[in-house]
Design an enzyme around this catalytic site. Structure first.
Site, PDB file in Angstrom:
ATOM      1  N   HIS A 188       4.297  -5.379   2.861  1.00  0.00           N
ATOM      2  CA  HIS A 188       4.295  -5.013   1.438  1.00  0.00           C
ATOM      3  C   HIS A 188       3.354  -3.832   1.216  1.00  0.00           C
ATOM      4  O   HIS A 188       2.150  -4.000   1.043  1.00  0.00           O
ATOM      5  CB  HIS A 188       3.873  -6.225   0.586  1.00  0.00           C
ATOM      6  CG  HIS A 188       4.121  -6.046  -0.884  1.00  0.00           C
ATOM      7  ND1 HIS A 188       4.847  -6.950  -1.634  1.00  0.00           N
ATOM      8  CD2 HIS A 188       3.760  -5.069  -1.748  1.00  0.00           C
ATOM      9  CE1 HIS A 188       4.904  -6.530  -2.889  1.00  0.00           C
ATOM     10  NE2 HIS A 188       4.249  -5.394  -2.981  1.00  0.00           N
TER      11      HIS A 188
ATOM     12  N   GLU B 290       3.380 -12.369  -9.708  1.00  0.00           N
ATOM     13  CA  GLU B 290       2.214 -11.474  -9.761  1.00  0.00           C
ATOM     14  C   GLU B 290       1.794 -11.344 -11.234  1.00  0.00           C
ATOM     15  O   GLU B 290       0.798 -11.916 -11.646  1.00  0.00           O
ATOM     16  CB  GLU B 290       2.549 -10.096  -9.173  1.00  0.00           C
ATOM     17  CG  GLU B 290       1.380  -9.129  -9.199  1.00  0.00           C
ATOM     18  CD  GLU B 290       1.773  -7.683  -8.886  1.00  0.00           C
ATOM     19  OE1 GLU B 290       2.944  -7.336  -9.022  1.00  0.00           O
ATOM     20  OE2 GLU B 290       0.862  -6.894  -8.527  1.00  0.00           O
TER      21      GLU B 290
ATOM     22  N   ASP C 231      -0.341  -3.493  -0.453  1.00  0.00           N
ATOM     23  CA  ASP C 231       0.302  -3.100  -1.718  1.00  0.00           C
ATOM     24  C   ASP C 231       0.229  -1.596  -1.940  1.00  0.00           C
ATOM     25  O   ASP C 231       1.222  -0.912  -1.774  1.00  0.00           O
ATOM     26  CB  ASP C 231      -0.297  -3.861  -2.907  1.00  0.00           C
ATOM     27  CG  ASP C 231       0.690  -4.015  -4.063  1.00  0.00           C
ATOM     28  OD1 ASP C 231       1.885  -3.756  -3.858  1.00  0.00           O
ATOM     29  OD2 ASP C 231       0.262  -4.402  -5.164  1.00  0.00           O
TER      30      ASP C 231
END
Ligand SMILES: [Zn+2]
Length: 383
Positions: free
Chosen positions: A25, A216, A323
């Site tokens: 990710h 999230e 991220d």
């Protein structure tokens, strides 16, 4: 299950960079080098908050840390602005791979939204091809230094837009040329995966895998929709699945009958949390990013309140990711160090988290097995 590593360095007092890592990710538009942004911005006439690489890097981190979503999102305006030409996309993708390799990553999935890179007239296929060429050039550049890295694209649709079907078709069209999976990203709250049911059905009919950002900025309803409507094989973050886990604490007493501390008593998983854990749905956890965006604010303050450790201890399929390396100012090595410091993780834990990621990769079985074997051998050599 992981093998126990004989004589593993107990205090991990070596550079964790050397550990082979798997990155599932990591956003392409969140991982540019500040110096590159400055050069590309100059070439296309885009104005930046600073033209000094150190100051610009600091501006990105501060904006992401400000607690203001407006400032956080503004950071992407600048990275996306310099990724509107084939040259810009190629360079950013190439350097992205080189930076991953420098961080010890041996397999990485790079996610990005092609629809955000059409401002100067390139087509969806043009931009996917430009990024693929850059990724391949990065792999070649890494190979020239005697190392190996493998990368794939996660073709992403933006949730607030309405191009899901078109982007799903784009991903499937490029499945033999670098696209390994599909995702939806952007504003989660108010934009359930069910908005993209047709696109997800199309992907399923073409046996093309999806990971979905969920859990999230929104909670269990979003995760449920990701799994049901999105047929998600992994969850982008997914951290708020912890809201479906109930832990009862028991008060311990010493011989005099005084309270000494609380110990964990009964742990109860709701049906959704049971599904995610028992089916082994991988959680793409991004510790620093979750702290910055407030995704874990409901669990307490600070990284020590991050439920990733509780989820890991309960047997959830936890993987660790970055991220947006530029905005968070982190590498995967940094995130590993954070876990070692915060949760006292040892080499066995880091191996297990890495193998979780390898096994959740959107790769054919034989390649996954080779990746797992490579990682196991590298860890064993450290013993
Ligand atoms: Zn993300």
């Amino acid at each position: 299950m992981t093998e126990t590593i004989p004589d593993a360095a107990p205090d991990l007092d070596f550079d964790l960079k050397v550990l082979p890592k798997v990155s599932l990710h990591d956003h392409l538009d969140g991982g540019l080098r500040p110096a590159t942004i400055i050069e590309l911005a100059e070439a296309v006439g885009h104005t930046l908050p600073s033209t000094d690489a150190v100051a610009l890097g600091e501006w990105f981190r501060e904006s992401a840390d400000s607690g203001s979503l407006v400032r956080y999102l503004e950071t992407f305006d600048h990275t996306i602005a310099v990724m509107q030409t084939k040259e810009g996309l190629f360079r950013v993708a190439k350097e992205f791979v080189e930076d991953l390799a420098d961080d010890g990553v041996v397999y990485g999935e790079v996610r990005w939204a092609p629809e955000q890179h059409l401002q100067k007239g390139l087509s969806l296929d043009d931009v996917v091809e430009a990024v693929q060429a850059g990724l391949e050039a990065g792999v070649d550049a890494v190979a020239e230094t005697g190392r190996d890295i493998q990368v794939g694209q996660l073709i992403t649709a933006m949730r607030h837009a309405d191009r899901g079907q078109e982007i799903a078709e784009l991903a499937v069209r490029h499945r033999n040329n670098g696209a390994v999976g599909f995702d939806i990203a952007g504003a989660e709250d108010g934009f359930l995966p069910s908005r993209f049911t047709d696109a997800f059905t199309y992907l399923a009919q073409h046996n093309f895998p999806a990971t979905v950002h969920a859990g999230e900025a929104a909670g269990l309803e979003s995760i449920q929709s990701a799994l049901v409507d999105g047929r998600a094989l992994r969850l982008g973050h997914g951290v708020r699945i912890a809201e479906d886990v109930t832990i009862e604490f028991e008060e311990d007493e010493d011989a005099q009958g005084d309270e000494v501390n609380d110990t964990i008593g009964m742990v109860t998983l709701g049906e959704l949390a049971s599904w995610v854990r028992d089916r082994g749905i991988a959680l793409e956890i991004c510790p620093s990013s979750n702290l910055q965006t407030g995704a874990i604010a409901g669990f307490g303050e600070g990284i020590e309140s991050h439920p990733l450790d509780m989820l890991y201890q309960l047997g959830f399929n936890v993987t660790i990711n970055t991220d947006n390396r530029l905005m968070s100012g982190v590498t995967l090595t940094d995130e590993f160090e954070l876990l070692v410091e915060t949760f006292d993780y040892d080499l066995d834990d880091l191996l297990e988290l890495t193998l979780n990621a390898a096994e959740a990769a959107f790769l054919p079985l034989e390649e996954k097995e080779a990746l797992v074997e490579y990682i196991n051998e590298a860890y064993a050599d450290l013993g």
